[in-house]
Scaffold this motif. Structure first.
Motif: not given
Length: 167
Positions: A141-167
């Motif tokens: 689940a952590l690998q999927w959430w952070w988009g590691m190893h070829g997973f697509e980084k999917e989020r609900i709009a506005g659901a980024a957590e602190a520490g995520d490096d999204e613009p």
């Protein structure tokens, strides 16, 4: 000279190739499933052995073998690379649970070495085996959430957590 394939075991099914499933068996990825809002929700779904993306289908089809594709949402789980990390997590948690118990048994009870081993070894094995699959599910689940190893980084709009490096 052709070398044997040492990555396969005698228990692997020979009628299907290793790796991701062929495209004709792929389930189309559903965009209408309930994505988790937080990393904690995705990790809890993985701990329960459910798909971290949709929370509906099973994540494992054997004890530690994840499904290739989620039956409900179509997420491809063949990208995951948990490797030995779940075992390390299970060992660390088991050790932290067992250490106070061993100290208490040694200090407060006059038990023989045989009696101590009869209590400690089975309890440690049960804890370790009981924590192994949930640890692997959470790490996937952590690998999927952070988009590691070829997973697509999917989020609900506005659901980024602190520490995520999204613009």
């Amino acid at each position: 000279m052709i070398l044997p394939d040492f990555t396969r075991t005698p228990f692997d099914r020979r009628d299907r190739p290793a790796g991701p499933p062929p495209a004709q068996f792929a389930v189309p990825k559903r965009r209408d499933c309930a994505l988790p809002e937080t990393l904690g929700t995705a990790a809890l779904r993985g701990l329960r052995g459910c798909c971290p993306r949709c929370g509906e289908a099973e994540l494992f089809h054997r004890f530690l073998k994840p499904v290739s594709i989620c039956a409900h949402c179509g997420q491809d789980w063949s990208h995951q690379r948990a490797d030995d990390f779940p075992a390390y997590v299970a060992i660390i948690v088991t050790g932290h649970i067992m250490a106070p118990l061993i100290i208490a048994l040694a200090r407060d009870f006059a038990l023989s070495v045989t009696a101590m081993m009869a209590i400690i070894v089975p309890l440690a094995l049960v804890l370790l085996l009981g924590l192994l699959q949930p640890a692997k599910g959470a790490i996937i689940a952590l690998q999927w959430w952070w988009g590691m190893h070829g997973f697509e980084k999917e989020r609900i709009a506005g659901a980024a957590e602190a520490g995520d490096d999204e613009p």
